[in-house]
Design a protein around this motif. Sequence first.
Motif, PDB file in Angstrom:
ATOM      1  N   UNK A   1      36.195   3.701  33.356  1.00 14.81           N
ATOM      2  CA  UNK A   1      36.195   2.410  34.036  1.00 14.81           C
ATOM      3  C   UNK A   1      35.093   2.344  35.091  1.00 14.81           C
ATOM      4  N   UNK A   2      34.823   3.492  35.731  1.00 13.04           N
ATOM      5  CA  UNK A   2      33.754   3.550  36.738  1.00 13.04           C
ATOM      6  C   UNK A   2      32.413   3.235  36.070  1.00 13.04           C
ATOM      7  N   UNK A   3      32.181   3.870  34.920  1.00 15.42           N
ATOM      8  CA  UNK A   3      30.930   3.632  34.210  1.00 15.42           C
ATOM      9  C   UNK A   3      30.838   2.173  33.780  1.00 15.42           C
TER      10      UNK A   3
ATOM     11  N   UNK B   1      32.248  -0.382  35.146  1.00 12.87           N
ATOM     12  CA  UNK B   1      31.983  -1.185  36.345  1.00 12.87           C
ATOM     13  C   UNK B   1      30.505  -1.125  36.698  1.00 12.87           C
ATOM     14  N   UNK B   2      29.934   0.086  36.644  1.00 13.67           N
ATOM     15  CA  UNK B   2      28.515   0.264  36.965  1.00 13.67           C
ATOM     16  C   UNK B   2      27.626  -0.525  36.025  1.00 13.67           C
ATOM     17  N   UNK B   3      27.916  -0.466  34.734  1.00 18.69           N
ATOM     18  CA  UNK B   3      27.101  -1.197  33.767  1.00 18.69           C
ATOM     19  C   UNK B   3      27.254  -2.698  33.987  1.00 18.69           C
TER      20      UNK B   3
ATOM     21  N   UNK C   1      27.932  -4.210  36.824  1.00 19.57           N
ATOM     22  CA  UNK C   1      27.180  -4.582  38.032  1.00 19.57           C
ATOM     23  C   UNK C   1      25.681  -4.581  37.766  1.00 19.57           C
ATOM     24  N   UNK C   2      25.219  -3.600  36.958  1.00 17.99           N
ATOM     25  CA  UNK C   2      23.790  -3.539  36.645  1.00 17.99           C
ATOM     26  C   UNK C   2      23.353  -4.805  35.916  1.00 17.99           C
TER      27      UNK C   2
ATOM     28  N   UNK D   1      35.103  -3.444  31.051  1.00 15.93           N
ATOM     29  CA  UNK D   1      34.268  -4.230  31.957  1.00 15.93           C
ATOM     30  C   UNK D   1      32.932  -4.640  31.323  1.00 15.93           C
TER      31      UNK D   1
END
Lengths: 287, 286
Positions: free
Chosen positions: B128-130, B132-134, B136-137, B225
């Motif tokens: 989920x962190x990854x 979220x990062x993608x 946001x990117x 996400x």
Amino acid sequence: MVKRSDLFGWLAVSPLLLVLIPFFVVPFLVILAASFMESDGFGGMIQTFTLDNYIGVFRSRLTFDLYYETAKFAVITWAFATVIGFWVSYFLVFHVKNQLLAIGLFLLCTVPFWTSNIIRMISWIPLLGKEGLINQGLMGAGIIDQPLAFLLFSNFAVIVAYVHQLTIFMIVPIFNSLSKIDKSLIEAALDAGSSRFDILRYIVLPMAKSGIALGSIFVLSIVMGDFFVVKVMSGGGSASVVGALYEDVGVLQYPSAAASAVILTLIVVAVVFSILRVVDIRREIAR
Amino acid sequence: MSRSATAGTPRSGGRPWTFYVLLAVFILYVIGLYAPMISIYILSFQDVRGGLVFPMKGLSLHWFVDLFTQVRTGDVKGSFDRSIRLAVLVTVLTVVISFLAGMAFRRRYFGDTAVFYLMIGSLVVPGLVLGLGIGLTFNFLGMRPSWYTSALGAQLSCTLPFGVLIMFAVMSRFNTAWEEASRDLGASPLQTVWLVILPILLPGLVAVALFGFTLSYDEFARTLQTAGTLNTLPLEIWSMTLNVTSPALYALGTVTTIVSFVTIGLALGSIVMIQRRRAQRIKNEA
């Protein structure tokens, strides 16, 4: 001067990097950047530099409760997965004499890995539920007269679902390590008069160590990064670190979500790398 | 149980008592592994009165029809379609890129350890962190996330490390003498790869494909996400677990498991076929 082997290496590995850099390195850097920004309260971010998000995470009592809860699930799941995984692999390698049968039984254990996790999780509902098979059976046998409520939507159910999903990650590497033990080594130990317990302690366990380490990486990192098993199987009774992060995302609090994402990732990476210090998995897999 | 009768009395020539204990452990494990899954497959064949638990109420295909016709269970057909396409795309890319990376990792090159750790990081980072990062990117870049861009990349970030690790195991069994022989016989590097290395590694590549397909087809945390507005099947299942309380959910479980089983069957079947043809060829030449 570029060596030819370096050139070939980089050329062949460049497609991998072309995926990992934009879809792993950059996103992580973006999260890192976002964790120092401020939320405008509407899902946007104000580009400043602030440590408030981290201070908020560390000040909150909830953070420690969440990490404690997640660590508890991770350790209990790891313990069950390791014990079951070790003995199942041990049985397949040392007790099933027919090689083909052993591989067949091994595949039997691995097939569910290739099916949906979510489906495997919800498939416990008809067994563990209040009117589920286990309660029906126990009541039918006259052992209990009230259905056991703790079976489903509880911490017990969370552990059951984790162990169900993740023991496979222990079985495969341990099976792999144990298969490499030269059987004549054990014969020799037996001939020299050692007990089967000694063989377990001085030959099998040391050889299984790298498999256990590799399995631990998967089990621990998956439980620490999970949220849907806890959410569904605890029935809302328990929370997890990623679950809380997801709630933050749900209310568009990206900077604070990013701060806890950074902290969690650092912890997971620290755990994984401390395991990697014990075992060189690259050599282990290629051996 | 019969094993308690033999406990502690190792008979010469017979099996030790530990065999029976571990056999019991193994059988219990396999039952625990399959019983829940089998029970939802059975329960998905109930008729309209069916509920989430036993006993079975009737026998019909009602919930399968319900699944693909009712609007309230969501866009199962569309998400199923997308998941298959995405999984095929991920499989092809995973096989090609993992093969190349596996070739690179056969010898040391400058920075190989860094690449290796980068890969491990990508594998263990919470999904989920990854995601979220993608997400946001893409947001920062002003791009819209969709299943064939951001979700594709998110899934590759986990299937590729898996694929390369499998390639490590496969390549370790590859005897470099074959490659040298091919070179000595005058084959160009490309011919050596195409005519010698690839055919020998084929069963391993099928295994990589199996992992790529099933990991993508069932991938949830990284996709959540990053899929954009259109769901993939696991996302659809996820929203159903939160909303739907009818055997339609089990029916979906049965359908998706059939797809997984067909995939596993195809992969294992083709590995067996390749091995058998090889054995046949060796026999013919002998």
